[in-house]
Write an enzyme that holds these catalytic residues in place. Structure first.
Site, PDB file in Angstrom:
ATOM      1  N   SER A 268       0.852  -1.198   0.000  1.00 29.90           N
ATOM      2  CA  SER A 268       0.000   0.000   0.000  1.00 29.90           C
ATOM      3  C   SER A 268       0.879   1.237   0.000  1.00 29.90           C
ATOM      4  CB  SER A 268      -0.887   0.005   1.245  1.00 29.90           C
ATOM      5  OG  SER A 268      -0.106   0.113   2.413  1.00 29.90           O
ATOM      6  N   ASP A 269       0.388   2.307  -0.618  1.00 23.59           N
ATOM      7  CA  ASP A 269       1.004   3.601  -0.356  1.00 23.59           C
ATOM      8  C   ASP A 269       0.776   3.878   1.133  1.00 23.59           C
ATOM      9  OD1 ASP A 269       2.227   6.073  -0.559  1.00 23.59           O
ATOM     10  OD2 ASP A 269       1.169   6.654  -2.380  1.00 23.59           O
ATOM     11  N   TRP A 270       1.523   4.805   1.684  1.00 19.16           N
ATOM     12  CA  TRP A 270       1.534   5.003   3.142  1.00 19.16           C
ATOM     13  C   TRP A 270       0.176   5.484   3.646  1.00 19.16           C
ATOM     14  CZ3 TRP A 270       5.196   2.641   1.293  1.00 19.16           C
ATOM     15  CH2 TRP A 270       6.341   2.291   1.997  1.00 19.16           C
TER      16      TRP A 270
END
Ligand SMILES: *[C@@H]1O[C@H](CO)[C@@H](O)[C@H](O)[C@H]1NC(C)=O
Ligand SMILES: *[C@@H]1O[C@H](CO)[C@@H](O)[C@H](O)[C@H]1NC(C)=O
Ligand SMILES: *[C@@H]1O[C@H](CO)[C@@H](O)[C@H](O)[C@H]1NC(C)=O
Ligand SMILES: *[C@@H]1O[C@H](CO)[C@@H](O)[C@H](O)[C@H]1NC(C)=O
Ligand SMILES: *[C@@H]1O[C@H](CO)[C@@H](O)[C@H](O)[C@H]1NC(C)=O
Ligand SMILES: *[C@@H]1O[C@H](CO)[C@@H](O)[C@H](O)[C@H]1NC(C)=O
Ligand SMILES: *[C@@H]1O[C@H](CO)[C@@H](O)[C@H](O)[C@H]1NC(C)=O
Ligand SMILES: *[C@@H]1O[C@H](CO)[C@@H](O)[C@H](O)[C@H]1NC(C)=O
Ligand SMILES: *[C@@H]1O[C@H](CO)[C@@H](O)[C@H](O)[C@H]1NC(C)=O
Ligand SMILES: *[C@@H]1O[C@H](CO)[C@@H](O)[C@H](O)[C@H]1NC(C)=O
Length: 876
Positions: A268-270
C-alpha cells in the site's frame, strides 16, 4: 463492494445478487503464484521462496506482510522480522530519483529528464546507479520508478517523478529503470497504481474510468513494468470506480495479478490501506507503514493496524484463507530471491540499513516513534561512487532546445554574457534549506515532496556559467532579482548575450508552496518569471530563455518574440544542473533532449481539467471524459484539440545539425504469428507450511514476557495486539458476508484471455513488423537524431498517431545510418472491451517516422497478415 461480471463491468453487489450463481467472479479470488517450469530464473526463486515460507509460523508470515509502524524503525517502511531464522525485515525507502532523507547519496535527474534523453542506455544506466546507491545504504526496496501519475493534466503535481504522459515512452522508461535497479540487488517498486493523476483530493477522489482508457493509456506502462520483472507495485491513495485502489479487486486482482500476470507483491502507499478484509481479499500483500499513522494509534497495545495481529485473527477465523496469506509471503520472498539469487537466509552478505531516515545525526533512537534505544544510527556511508559523471551526462542530454535562431551553440567570440534571474543562482541557505525542497530560493533542480532527495551538492547555472566564461575570456555579468526589472534591463542591455532563467515547480500535496498544494495552480512561470523574460528581451536581441519547470508552461509569447533567440527546457536535472546546461550551451555535448510532453499555447488548450473543487467534498468524483486523448493525442486528433494550439510538439528538440530521412522499408520476417486467447487453468492454491487450525487462537497470543521487551508503538503480529479499524469515510468496512464466496475459493482458476505471462498474453509481444528508415546527417557536425516511430491505428475512436518506437542514433556528417524498429502485436492493437482482449482492428494502419509528433518525414501503410518479405526489400 462491487463485483465483476463476465462482461468486465463492475456492478453494485445488491444489483447483482440474483445473477451471482451463474456469473463468474473475475475479480475474485486473488490470483496466487503458480509454478512455471519454462521460466527457470523465476521457478528457482519461487522454489526457494516456498522452501523458506514453509518453515514459517502463522505470526512469522504475518510479520513479513506488515510494517512495524510509521517512524517505528530506521527506514521509511520496515516490515516485521523472523528472529527465529535470523531474517531481518524488509527496509523500504523513497524515492524515484535517489535515496531520500540520507546524506552522501546522489540527487539524480528527475524521471521526466530521463525520458527526455530518449536514450534507453542512459535510462538503464540511471537505474543501475540508483540501485547501487540503495544497495549501498542497505535498502531492500526502492520506492520507484513511477508510471502514475502518468501526466493526464500538465499541472499534475507529481508528473515529474514519472516519465511522460505518453504511455509507450513511460513503458520503455519504467522497464529500463526497473532492470537497472534490480540488476543491483534491489527490488524496484512500480508506483502509484493506479490513476493517481492529481494531488488535489488524492486520498478520497473516486476516478471513474472506462475499460479501454484503462488498458490503452494508464495500465499500458504497468504492463511493461510487470514484463520487466518488477518485484513490487505500490497501490495508490485514490479510489477507482468507487473502491480504494488498495482494496480494489478489479485493479489489483483482475488487471494486475491476473491479466498482467504480476508475480511480485503489492504494497500500500503510506496509509492507503483502509480495511483488513477488503485489502487482503483484493490482493494487497504488504501493509505500509503497517499502522494507521496517527491517532488512535496509541502507545499502548492494542495498536491501530489493519493487519499485524488483526490479519492473524482474520486468518484464524477463516475470513482470510490461509492460502491468501501464504501467497502474500511467497510473493514477497519470491521477489527477494529473484533479485538476490545468491543470498539465502539466514545470511551474512545481505546488507543491513546503515542510516536512519529520520535524522542525519550520527546517534539517535533506533526506534524513533518510541524514542528508544539510543545508539549509532548513521554510519554516513558514501554511496555516490562516480555517479556524478552519469548525472551530468543525463542533465546535458535531457536539455531540450525548443527554439534556436542560430545563437546556439554559443560562439566563443562573445564579449559578455549576462545571467539573469533567481533560478540561475545558488540557493542562499544551501540547496537543502527547505524540508522536502518545498520552496524556491534559488535554482530549481527537483520538485517537492517525497520524490526528492537531499542534494550532496548542487552546481547552479550561475556558478557553471561564470566558470565557463572565465575559461573562455567572456565577461560574466550576473543579477539575481526577478522583481527588480530596471536592474535586469540595465544588465541585459550592457551585454552581448542575456540568458534569463525562470522556474515553475510542483510536488506532493502534504507540502505546499505559494498556495500550490502539489498540483500547479497555473501554467505560467513563478516568481514574476514571465515579466522578467519580457523585460530582458525588450533590451537585448540576443536573449536566451532557460526553463526549470515540472512540465510545460505557456511560452508562446517567447516563441514568437523576435529578440528571443533561444528557448531551452532543462527540466529538473539534479545535482549537476549547471554543468549539464553549460555542456549543451557551448556545444561540448550534442543536444539530444526531446520534450516528453506537448507545450500548449494555453492551459485550456490541453482539453483536460484538474479537479480543484468537488461537488461533494466527502466523496469527490472525477470522470476522465477525454478518454485516451491526452497530450499530443488530444492536440493532433481532429475534432479533439487543435494543432494550431501547439507551441512545441511532443518529441520536439533542436540539435546542431540537420538530418534527412530516406528510404523507408516495412515488412515482416517469417510466418505471420497467430494469436490465441490464453487458455487453461491454474493449479489450486497451495497451502505453504503448517496448516493453521481456527480453534488454536490461544496459541497465537503474544509470547510470555512480551510486555517486558516490546517496543512501544510497534505493530506486532500476535492476536489481541492490534485493533481492527473500520474505514472512516463514506463507507463502512466490509464484513466477510459482503464478499462473494469466490473471494475465498482456492480451487483451480481459468486464465483470462489477455493473460498468461508476465506482461499479459505472450502473443502480444510477438513481432509482427519490422520497419527501417535511412537517416542522413546533412549538416556540418556530428549529431544525434532521435528517430521516432508513430503508428496510426485508424478508426474514428483512435488518436491520429501514437508513439511506438524511438532510437537515439549518432551520425557523422554525410553519413547515412539505417535505423530499425520492431512492432509487436500490442503496438498495433486496440483493447476490445467485449472479448476482454487485444485485437487488430480492420481499420487501415500506418507507420510514420520523423523527429517529433509534428515533424513526420516518411510513412507507409502496414499490411496486416502480410507474409514473408525479405528484409531490405519491403519498400512500400
Ligand atoms: C467504471 O466506471 C466507468 C464510468 O462510470 C464505466 O464506464 C466502466 O465500465 C466502469 N469499469 C468497470 C470495470 O466496471
Ligand atoms: C515480528 O517482528 C518483530 C519486529 O522485528 C519481532 O520483534 C517479533 O519477534 C516478530 N514476531 C515473530 C513471531 O517472529
Ligand atoms: C540532532 O542533533 C542535534 C544536536 O546535536 C539536536 O538538536 C537535534 O534535535 C537532533 N536531531 C534529531 C532529528 O534527532
Ligand atoms: C528521547 O530520549 C532521549 C534519551 O533518552 C532524551 O534525552 C530525550 O529527551 C527524549 N526525547 C523525547 C522527545 O522524549
Ligand atoms: C551572482 O550575484 C549574486 C548576488 O550578487 C552573488 O551572490 C553570486 O555570487 C553571483 N554569482 C556568481 C556566479 O558570480
Ligand atoms: C584569455 O586572455 C588571456 C589574456 O588576454 C590570454 O592569454 C588567453 O589565451 C585567453 N584565453 C582564451 C581561451 O582565449
Ligand atoms: C501562477 O502561480 C505562480 C506560483 O504560485 C505565481 O507566482 C504566479 O503569479 C501565478 N500566475 C498567475 C498568472 O497568477
Ligand atoms: C541588435 O541590437 C544591437 C545593439 O542594439 C544592434 O546593433 C543590432 O542591429 C540589433 N540586431 C538586430 C538583428 O536587430
Ligand atoms: C484476546 O482477548 C480476549 C478478550 O480479552 C481474551 O479472551 C483472549 O484470551 C485473548 N486471546 C489471546 C490469544 O490472548
Ligand atoms: C473521522 O475523520 C474525521 C476527520 O479526520 C475526524 O474528525 C473523526 O474524529 C474521525 N472519526 C473516527 C471515528 O475516527
Amino acid at each position: 463492494m462491487r463485483l465483476l461480471s463476465s462482461a468486465g463491468l463492475l456492478l453494485p453487489l445488491t444489483a447483482l445478487t440474483a445473477a451471482l450463481t451463474d456469473t463468474p467472479f473475475l475479480g475474485f479470488p486473488s490470483p496466487w503464484l503458480s509454478p512455471d517450469p519454462n521460466d527457470v530464473e523465476w521457478q528457482t526463486a519461487y522454489d526457494k521462496a516456498v522452501a523458506f515460507v514453509s518453515q514459517l509460523t502463522l505470526t512469522e508470515k504475518v510479520n513479513l506482510t506488515t510494517g512495524t509502524g510509521w517512524e517505528a524503525d530506521r527506514c521509511i517502511g520496515k516490515t516485521g522480522s523472523v528472529p527465529r531464522l535470523n531474517f531481518e525485515g524488509f527496509c523500504l525507502m523513497d524515492g524515484p530519483l535517489g535515496v531520500r532523507y540520507v546524506d552522501k547519496a546522489s540527487a539524480f535527474p528527475a524521471g521526466m529528464n530521463a525520458a527526455a534523453t530518449f536514450s534507453k542506455r542512459l535510462i538503464r544506466a540511471r537505474g543501475e546507479a540508483m540501485g547501487e546507491e540503495f544497495r549501498g545504504k542497505g535498502i531492500d526496496v526502492q520506492l520507484g520508478p513511477v508510471a502514475g501519475a502518468l501526466g493526464r493534466t500538465p499541472q499534475g503535481g507529481r508528473n515529474w517523478e514519472g516519465f511522460s504522459p505518453d504511455p509507450y515512452l513511460t513503458g520503455v522508461a519504467i522497464a529500463e529503470t526497473i532492470k537497472g535497479i534490480q540488476s543491483r540487488g534491489v527490488i524496484a517498486c512500480a508506483k502509484h497504481y493506479i490513476l493517481n493523476e492529481q494531488e488535489h483530493f488524492r486520498g478520497s477522489i473516486d476516478v471513474r474510468i472506462d475499460d479501454r482508457t484503462m488498458h490503452e493509456l494508464y495500465l499500458w506502462p504497468f504492463a511493461d513494468a510487470v514484463r520487466a520483472g518488477v518485484g513490487s507495485v505500490m497501490c495508490s491513495y485514490n479510489k477507482v470506480n468507487g473502491t480504494y485502489a488498495c482494496e480494489n479487486e478489479w485493479a489489483v486482482n483482475y488487471l494486475l495479478k491476473n491479466e498482467l500476470g504480476f508475480r511480485g507483491f503489492v504494497m500500500s502507499d503510506w496509509g492507503a490501506q483502509h480495511t483488513t478484509l477488503g485489502s487482503a481479499l483484493s490482493g494487497l500483500d504488504m501493509s505500509m507503514p503497517g499502522d494507521i499513522m496517527g491517532p488512535p494509534n496509541s502507545p499502548q497495545p492494542p495498536y491501530g493496524s489493519h493487519w499485524g495481529g488483526a490479519l492473524t485473527q482474520a486468518v484464524l477465523k477463516g475470513e482470510v484463507p490461509q492460502w491468501r496469506l501464504d501467497d502474500m509471503v511467497t510473493r514477497i520472498m519470491t521477489a527477494y530471491f529473484r533479485i538476490n539469487p545468491t543470498i539465502i537466509p539466514p545470511n551474512s552478505s545481505r546488507p543491513k540499513p546503515n542510516f536512519s531516515a529520520w535524522t542525519q545525526n550520527t546517534t539517535g533512537p533506533l526506534y524513533k516513534a518510541s524514542n528508544r534505544t539510543w545508539t549509532t544510527i548513521n554510519e554516513h556511508i558514501n554511496v555516490q561512487s562516480n555517479h556524478s559523471h552519469l548525472i551530468r551526462e543525463i542533465a546535458a542530454k535531457s536539455t531540450v532546445i525548443l527554439k534556436n535562431t542560430g545563437i546556439l551553440p554559443l560562439p566563443l567570440s562573445l564579449d559578455s554574457i549576462a545571467v539573469i534571474g533567481n533560478d540561475a543562482q545558488d540557493p542562499p541557505n544551501g540547496p537543502n534549506a527547505c524540508p522536502e525542497r518545498a520552496c524556491i530560493t534559488g535554482t530549481v533542480a527537483m520538485g517537492y515532496g517525497s520524490g526528492t532527495t537531499d542534494f550532496p551538492y548542487l552546481i547552479s547555472p550561475a556558478t557553471a556559467l561564470s566558470h565557463r566564461c572565465r575559461q573562455s575570456n567572456i565577461t560574466f555579468l550576473n543579477t539575481t532579482s526577478n522583481w527588480d526589472l530596471p536592474t535586469a534591463r540595465a544588465v541585459a542591455a550592457d551585454s552581448s548575450l542575456a540568458i534569463v532563467f525562470a522556474a515553475a515547480t510542483s510536488g506532493e500535496n502534504f507540502v505546499s508552496i505559494d498556495g500550490n498544494a502539489g498540483d500547479r495552480n497555473n501554467l505560467t512561470l513563478w516568481d514574476n518569471g514571465d515579466e522578467l523574460i519580457k523585460a530582458v528581451a525588450e533590451v537585448n536581441n540576443n536573449t536566451i530563455v532557460v526553463l526549470h519547470t515540472s512540465g510545460p508552461v505557456v511560452i508562446d509569447y517567447a516563441h514568437r518574440h523576435p529578440n528571443i533567440s533561444g528557448i531551452i527546457w532543462a527540466g529538473f536535472p539534479g545535482q549537476e544542473s549547471g554543468n549539464g546546461l553549460v555542456d549543451v550551451l557551448f556545444g561540448d555535448v550534442y543536444p539530444q533532449g526531446r520534450t516528453p510532453f506537448t507545450w500548449g499555447s494555453t492551459l485550456q488548450s490541453y482539453g483536460v481539467e484538474l479537479m480543484t473543487v468537488a461537488a461533494d467534498p466527502r466523496n469527490p468524483t472525477q470522470e476522465f471524459p477525454e478518454g485516451v486523448f491526452i497530450d499530443y493525442r488530444h492536440f493532433l486528433t481532429p475534432g479533439k484539440g487543435r494543432e494550431g494550439d501547439v507551441t512545441y510538439a511532443f518529441g520536439h528538440g533542436l540539435g546542431y545539425t540537420t538530418f534527412e530521412y530516406g528510404l523507408l522499408a516495412v515488412g515482416r520476417e517469417g510466418v505471420w504469428p497467430g494469436y490465441g486467447a490464453a487458455e487453461g487453468r491454474t493449479d489450486a492454491a497451495p497451502v505453504v507450511g503448517e496448516e493453521v487450525e481456527g480453534d488454536e487462537v490461544e496459541r497465537w497470543g503474544p509470547p510470555g514476557g512480551w510486555e517486558g521487551w516490546r517496543i512501544p508503538r510497534y505493530v506486532y503480529p500476535w492476536v489481541n495486539t492490534t485493533v481492527f479499524n473500520s474505514e472512516n469515510g463514506t463507507a463502512k468496512a466490509p464484513a466477510i458476508g459482503d464478499f462473494p464466496p469466490e473471494a475465498r475459493d482456492g480451487g483451480a482458476q481459468g486464465l483470462l484471455p489477455a493473460g498468461g505471462k508476465e506482461g499479459g498474453n505472450g502473443g502480444l509481444y510477438d513481432v509482427l513488423f519490422w520497419v527501417s528508415v535511412d537517416v542522413k546527417n546533412t549538416g556540418e557536425v556530428e549529431g544525434v537524431e532521435v528517430v521516432q516511430l508513430y503508428v496510426s491505428l485508424g478508426g474514428p475512436s483512435n488518436p491520429s498517431i501514437v508513439l511506438r518506437g524511438f532510437e537515439d542514433v549518432a551520425i557523422k556528417p554525410n553519413e547515412t545510418k539505417t535505423v530499425k524498429f520492431e512492432l509487436t502485436r500490442r503496438d498495433i492493437s486496440n483493447w476490445n472491451t467485449d472479448t476482454q482482449n487485444w485485437e487488430i482492428t480492420d481499420h487501415e494502419k500506418m507507420v510514420f517516422l520523423g523527429s517529433s509528433a509534428m515533424d513526420l518525414r516518411v510513412n507507409s501503410t502496414l499490411e496486416i497478415g502480410q507474409r514473408i518479405v525479405q528484409p531490405g526489400s519491403g519498400k512500400p
